[in-house]
Design a protein around this motif. Structure first.
Motif, PDB file in Angstrom:
ATOM      1  N   ALA A 280      -9.789  -2.860  -5.755  1.00  0.00           N
ATOM      2  CA  ALA A 280     -10.524  -3.123  -7.120  1.00  0.00           C
ATOM      3  C   ALA A 280      -9.934  -1.467  -7.844  1.00  0.00           C
ATOM      4  CB  ALA A 280     -12.150  -2.330  -6.512  1.00  0.00           C
ATOM      5  N   SER A 281      -8.923  -0.944  -7.382  1.00  0.00           N
ATOM      6  CA  SER A 281      -7.998  -0.463  -7.983  1.00  0.00           C
ATOM      7  C   SER A 281      -6.715  -1.006  -8.839  1.00  0.00           C
ATOM      8  CB  SER A 281      -7.078   0.734  -7.617  1.00  0.00           C
ATOM      9  OG  SER A 281      -6.799   1.691  -8.185  1.00  0.00           O
ATOM     10  N   ALA A 282      -6.689  -2.112  -8.189  1.00  0.00           N
ATOM     11  CA  ALA A 282      -5.716  -3.095  -8.385  1.00  0.00           C
ATOM     12  C   ALA A 282      -6.544  -4.272  -9.900  1.00  0.00           C
ATOM     13  CB  ALA A 282      -5.195  -3.664  -7.391  1.00  0.00           C
ATOM     14  N   SER A 283      -7.411  -4.749  -9.773  1.00  0.00           N
ATOM     15  CA  SER A 283      -8.361  -5.286 -10.293  1.00  0.00           C
ATOM     16  C   SER A 283      -9.160  -4.811 -11.486  1.00  0.00           C
ATOM     17  CB  SER A 283      -9.320  -5.958  -9.654  1.00  0.00           C
ATOM     18  OG  SER A 283      -8.905  -6.555  -8.167  1.00  0.00           O
ATOM     19  N   ALA A 284      -8.635  -3.933 -11.898  1.00  0.00           N
ATOM     20  CA  ALA A 284      -9.294  -2.079 -12.772  1.00  0.00           C
ATOM     21  C   ALA A 284      -8.070  -2.280 -13.857  1.00  0.00           C
ATOM     22  CB  ALA A 284     -10.044  -1.092 -12.386  1.00  0.00           C
ATOM     23  N   ALA A 285      -6.948  -1.701 -13.012  1.00  0.00           N
ATOM     24  CA  ALA A 285      -6.309  -1.799 -13.488  1.00  0.00           C
ATOM     25  C   ALA A 285      -5.794  -2.565 -15.172  1.00  0.00           C
ATOM     26  CB  ALA A 285      -5.003  -1.035 -12.945  1.00  0.00           C
TER      27      ALA A 285
ATOM     28  N   GLY B  18       3.697  10.936  -9.737  1.00  0.00           N
ATOM     29  CA  GLY B  18       2.899  11.587 -10.798  1.00  0.00           C
ATOM     30  C   GLY B  18       2.102   9.836 -12.164  1.00  0.00           C
ATOM     31  N   LEU B  19       2.188   9.125 -11.564  1.00  0.00           N
ATOM     32  CA  LEU B  19       1.245   8.045 -11.840  1.00  0.00           C
ATOM     33  C   LEU B  19       0.084   7.408 -10.806  1.00  0.00           C
ATOM     34  CD1 LEU B  19       4.213   5.040 -12.152  1.00  0.00           C
ATOM     35  CD2 LEU B  19       3.379   6.343 -13.979  1.00  0.00           C
ATOM     36  N   SER B  20      -1.330   7.736 -12.409  1.00  0.00           N
ATOM     37  CA  SER B  20      -2.115   7.551 -11.924  1.00  0.00           C
ATOM     38  C   SER B  20      -2.209   7.091 -10.459  1.00  0.00           C
ATOM     39  CB  SER B  20      -3.800   8.153 -13.006  1.00  0.00           C
ATOM     40  OG  SER B  20      -5.225   7.560 -12.575  1.00  0.00           O
ATOM     41  N   PRO B  21      -3.239   6.120  -9.774  1.00  0.00           N
ATOM     42  CA  PRO B  21      -3.403   5.905  -8.857  1.00  0.00           C
ATOM     43  C   PRO B  21      -4.026   4.778  -9.131  1.00  0.00           C
ATOM     44  CG  PRO B  21      -3.909   7.771  -7.459  1.00  0.00           C
ATOM     45  CD  PRO B  21      -3.750   8.003  -8.900  1.00  0.00           C
ATOM     46  N   GLY B  22      -4.681   4.903 -10.140  1.00  0.00           N
ATOM     47  CA  GLY B  22      -5.631   3.191 -10.781  1.00  0.00           C
ATOM     48  C   GLY B  22      -5.122   2.706 -11.979  1.00  0.00           C
ATOM     49  N   SER B  23      -3.858   3.501 -12.630  1.00  0.00           N
ATOM     50  CA  SER B  23      -3.663   2.858 -13.595  1.00  0.00           C
ATOM     51  C   SER B  23      -2.806   1.517 -13.160  1.00  0.00           C
ATOM     52  CB  SER B  23      -2.207   4.393 -13.992  1.00  0.00           C
ATOM     53  OG  SER B  23      -1.254   4.238 -13.197  1.00  0.00           O
ATOM     54  N   ALA B  24      -1.882   0.488 -14.211  1.00  0.00           N
ATOM     55  CA  ALA B  24      -1.514  -0.431 -14.421  1.00  0.00           C
ATOM     56  C   ALA B  24      -0.204   0.126 -14.168  1.00  0.00           C
ATOM     57  CB  ALA B  24      -1.946  -1.130 -15.464  1.00  0.00           C
ATOM     58  N   GLY B  25      -0.098   1.156 -14.852  1.00  0.00           N
ATOM     59  CA  GLY B  25       1.638   1.597 -14.286  1.00  0.00           C
ATOM     60  C   GLY B  25       1.951   2.186 -12.836  1.00  0.00           C
ATOM     61  N   ALA B  26       1.114   2.119 -12.331  1.00  0.00           N
ATOM     62  CA  ALA B  26       0.706   2.851 -10.726  1.00  0.00           C
ATOM     63  C   ALA B  26       1.021   1.088 -10.016  1.00  0.00           C
ATOM     64  CB  ALA B  26       0.172   3.174 -10.333  1.00  0.00           C
ATOM     65  N   TRP B  27       0.012   0.547 -10.639  1.00  0.00           N
ATOM     66  CA  TRP B  27       0.198  -1.007  -9.626  1.00  0.00           C
ATOM     67  C   TRP B  27       1.621  -1.725 -10.275  1.00  0.00           C
ATOM     68  CZ3 TRP B  27      -1.972  -1.951  -5.352  1.00  0.00           C
ATOM     69  CH2 TRP B  27      -2.530  -1.398  -5.267  1.00  0.00           C
ATOM     70  N   LEU B  28       1.978  -1.694 -11.284  1.00  0.00           N
ATOM     71  CA  LEU B  28       3.154  -2.649 -11.765  1.00  0.00           C
ATOM     72  C   LEU B  28       4.290  -1.685 -11.108  1.00  0.00           C
ATOM     73  CD1 LEU B  28       2.551  -2.884 -15.407  1.00  0.00           C
ATOM     74  CD2 LEU B  28       2.844  -4.616 -13.629  1.00  0.00           C
ATOM     75  N   LEU B  29       4.226  -0.150 -10.999  1.00  0.00           N
ATOM     76  CA  LEU B  29       5.398   0.029 -10.552  1.00  0.00           C
ATOM     77  C   LEU B  29       5.255  -0.389  -8.325  1.00  0.00           C
ATOM     78  CD1 LEU B  29       8.096   1.832  -9.741  1.00  0.00           C
ATOM     79  CD2 LEU B  29       6.157   3.783  -9.614  1.00  0.00           C
ATOM     80  N   ALA B  30       4.636   0.030  -8.299  1.00  0.00           N
ATOM     81  CA  ALA B  30       4.004  -0.743  -6.883  1.00  0.00           C
ATOM     82  C   ALA B  30       5.030  -2.297  -6.357  1.00  0.00           C
ATOM     83  CB  ALA B  30       2.528  -0.565  -6.163  1.00  0.00           C
TER      84      ALA B  30
ATOM     85  N   ALA C 211       0.906  -1.025   0.386  1.00  0.00           N
ATOM     86  CA  ALA C 211      -0.087   0.140   0.136  1.00  0.00           C
ATOM     87  C   ALA C 211       0.964   1.032   0.613  1.00  0.00           C
ATOM     88  CB  ALA C 211      -1.100   0.172   0.991  1.00  0.00           C
ATOM     89  N   ALA C 212       1.829   1.501   0.717  1.00  0.00           N
ATOM     90  CA  ALA C 212       2.935   2.345   0.890  1.00  0.00           C
ATOM     91  C   ALA C 212       3.801   2.822  -0.155  1.00  0.00           C
ATOM     92  CB  ALA C 212       4.260   2.255   2.033  1.00  0.00           C
ATOM     93  N   THR C 213       4.051   1.519  -0.918  1.00  0.00           N
ATOM     94  CA  THR C 213       4.364   1.077  -2.402  1.00  0.00           C
ATOM     95  C   THR C 213       3.438   2.070  -3.502  1.00  0.00           C
ATOM     96  OG1 THR C 213       4.218  -0.957  -3.096  1.00  0.00           O
ATOM     97  CG2 THR C 213       6.476   0.072  -1.579  1.00  0.00           C
ATOM     98  N   HIS C 214       2.787   1.940  -3.140  1.00  0.00           N
ATOM     99  CA  HIS C 214       1.133   1.715  -4.302  1.00  0.00           C
ATOM    100  C   HIS C 214       1.192   3.781  -3.933  1.00  0.00           C
ATOM    101  CE1 HIS C 214      -2.542   3.112  -5.490  1.00  0.00           C
ATOM    102  NE2 HIS C 214      -2.491   2.978  -6.465  1.00  0.00           N
ATOM    103  N   ASP C 215       1.597   4.010  -2.887  1.00  0.00           N
ATOM    104  CA  ASP C 215       1.584   6.249  -2.306  1.00  0.00           C
ATOM    105  C   ASP C 215       2.514   6.313  -2.929  1.00  0.00           C
ATOM    106  OD1 ASP C 215      -1.196   5.381  -1.140  1.00  0.00           O
ATOM    107  OD2 ASP C 215      -0.123   5.114   0.420  1.00  0.00           O
ATOM    108  N   VAL C 216       3.744   5.655  -3.141  1.00  0.00           N
ATOM    109  CA  VAL C 216       4.639   5.983  -3.688  1.00  0.00           C
ATOM    110  C   VAL C 216       4.763   6.364  -5.454  1.00  0.00           C
ATOM    111  CG1 VAL C 216       7.480   5.984  -4.123  1.00  0.00           C
ATOM    112  CG2 VAL C 216       6.425   5.518  -2.131  1.00  0.00           C
ATOM    113  N   ALA C 217       4.309   4.956  -6.018  1.00  0.00           N
ATOM    114  CA  ALA C 217       3.794   5.482  -7.484  1.00  0.00           C
ATOM    115  C   ALA C 217       2.936   6.516  -7.378  1.00  0.00           C
ATOM    116  CB  ALA C 217       3.117   4.278  -7.937  1.00  0.00           C
ATOM    117  N   GLY C 218       1.892   6.871  -6.746  1.00  0.00           N
ATOM    118  CA  GLY C 218       0.886   8.096  -6.705  1.00  0.00           C
ATOM    119  C   GLY C 218       1.593   9.062  -6.626  1.00  0.00           C
ATOM    120  N   ALA C 219       2.458   9.149  -6.124  1.00  0.00           N
ATOM    121  CA  ALA C 219       3.702  10.998  -5.552  1.00  0.00           C
ATOM    122  C   ALA C 219       4.548  10.887  -6.920  1.00  0.00           C
ATOM    123  CB  ALA C 219       4.491  10.883  -4.372  1.00  0.00           C
TER     124      ALA C 219
END
Length: 286
Positions: A144-149, A27-39, A17-25
Motif C-alpha cells: 500500500a505504501s508503494a502504491s500510494a507513493a 532519512g527518507l520518509s518510508p511512504g515517499s516515492a524517493g524511498a521506494w525509488l532508492l529501494a 523490503a530490506a533496501t526499503h528499510d535502508v532508504a528509511g534509515a
C-alpha cells in the motif's frame, strides 16, 4: 512454474523490503516515492553485486573460447566434408583436447541459465509490488505504501498510455525514463558488447543479426514500456545503467582476445610505446 520459482521470488522480495528499510534509515520518509525509488535502485545494486562472480566467469569463458578459436577453426577446416565415423570421432577427441588446453568449460552457458530464475523473480516482485499484490516480505502495508507513493504525479503503478492521457507532464517524464533505459541498452551493446564480439566464424546472416541486436534490444525496451508499470521502467533504467558501466569496464580492461576492442587496445598500447623516445624520463649527464 510460479510455485517452483517461489523461493527466488520470496528472496528478492525480502531484499527489496530490506533496501526499503535502508532508504528509511537514510532519512527518507518510508511512504515517499524517493524511498521506494532508492529501494529499487539498491535492489539492482544488491542483485548485480551477487551476480558479479557469474559475470567474471562469463568473461573468463569468453576469453578461453577466443584463445581456442584459431585451433578449432583449423580443426574444422582439416575435417571439412568428412563423413567417416572414425574421423569424426578423432575430430571430437581433438576438439575436447583443445577445450581442455584452454580451459573451455562445457558448462560455459550454465551461469547465464542460472540467472533466468532470478530475473523472473525480479520481474514478478516488481510487477506484483507495482500492481498492488503482496509477495513474501512485502506485506500489504508495504505494498500500500508503494502504491500510494508518487513523484511529479507518477506512481510506481502508473502506466505510460493512461498517464499521457490524464497527466501529460508526468507522462513525458515517464517517456524520458523509458527512452533513457532504451538508450543505455543500445549504447552498451553498440559501444562495448559488439566491439568485443568476433563474428569471423559466423555465417553472414548470423553476423547481421548480431549487429542488429542492439537496436532490437532498445526497441524491445520501448515496446515493453508501453504495457509495464512505471516501477519496472525505473528498475530497467537503473539496471541498464549498471550494465552500461560494467560492460564499459570490461571493454576497457578485459576485452575478448581477437575482437575489435582487443585490437584497438593493442594498437593504442603500441602507439603509446612508439611515441616514447628512448631515454625519455632518464636524467642525462651534462
Amino acid at each position: 512454474m510460479p510455485d517452483l520459482l517461489s523461493p527466488f521470488t520470496h528472496a528478492v522480495a525480502a531484499v527489496l523490503a530490506a533496501t526499503h528499510d535502508v532508504a528509511g534509515a537514510l532519512g527518507l520518509s518510508p511512504g515517499s516515492a524517493g524511498a521506494w525509488l532508492l529501494a529499487v535502485a539498491l535492489l539492482v545494486v544488491a542483485v548485480r553485486t551477487v551476480l558479479l562472480p557469474v559475470t567474471i566467469h562469463g568473461v573468463r569463458s569468453s576469453h578461453a573460447r577466443a584463445h581456442a578459436a584459431p585451433q578449432l577453426r583449423e580443426l574444422r577446416q582439416r575435417y571439412a566434408g568428412s563423413r567417416d565415423l572414425e574421423q569424426l570421432t578423432a575430430m571430437r577427441a581433438e576438439q575436447k583436447a583443445i577445450h581442455a588446453e584452454h580451459g573451455v568449460s562445457g558448462w560455459s552457458l550454465a551461469p547465464a541459465l542460472l540467472q533466468l530464475p532470478l530475473f523472473y523473480a525480479l520481474y514478478r516482485v516488481v510487477s506484483d509490488l507495482t500492481a498492488g499484490h503482496s509477495v513474501g516480505a512485502l506485506d500489504a502495508g508495504l505494498v500500500a505504501s508503494a502504491s500510494a507513493a508518487s513523484l511529479a504525479g507518477l506512481h510506481l503503478t502508473s502506466h505510460l498510455g493512461t498517464t499521457l492521457g490524464s497527466n501529460p507532464p508526468a507522462g513525458l517524464v515517464l517517456v524520458a525514463v523509458a527512452l533513457g533505459a532504451a538508450a543505455l541498452s543500445l549504447l552498451a551493446q553498440r559501444w562495448f558488447v559488439l566491439p568485443m564480439t568476433d563474428v569471423t566464424d559466423l555465417p553472414e546472416g548470423m553476423a547481421t543479426v548480431q549487429r542488429l541486436m542492439p537496436w532490437l534490444g532498445a526497441v524491445g525496451v520501448l515496446a515493453a514500456a508501453l504495457v509495464v508499470p512505471a516501477g519496472l521502467i525505473a528498475y530497467w533504467f537503473v539496471n541498464n545503467a549498471w550494465t552500461f558501466a560494467q560492460q564499459g569496464i570490461i571493454w576497457r580492461f578485459a576485452p575478448t582476445p581477437g575482437s575489435p576492442a582487443a585490437r584497438r587496445r593493442d594498437a593504442r598500447v603500441l602507439e603509446g610505446a612508439a611515441s616514447r623516445r628512448p631515454g625519455d624520463g632518464v636524467p642525462r649527464l651534462r
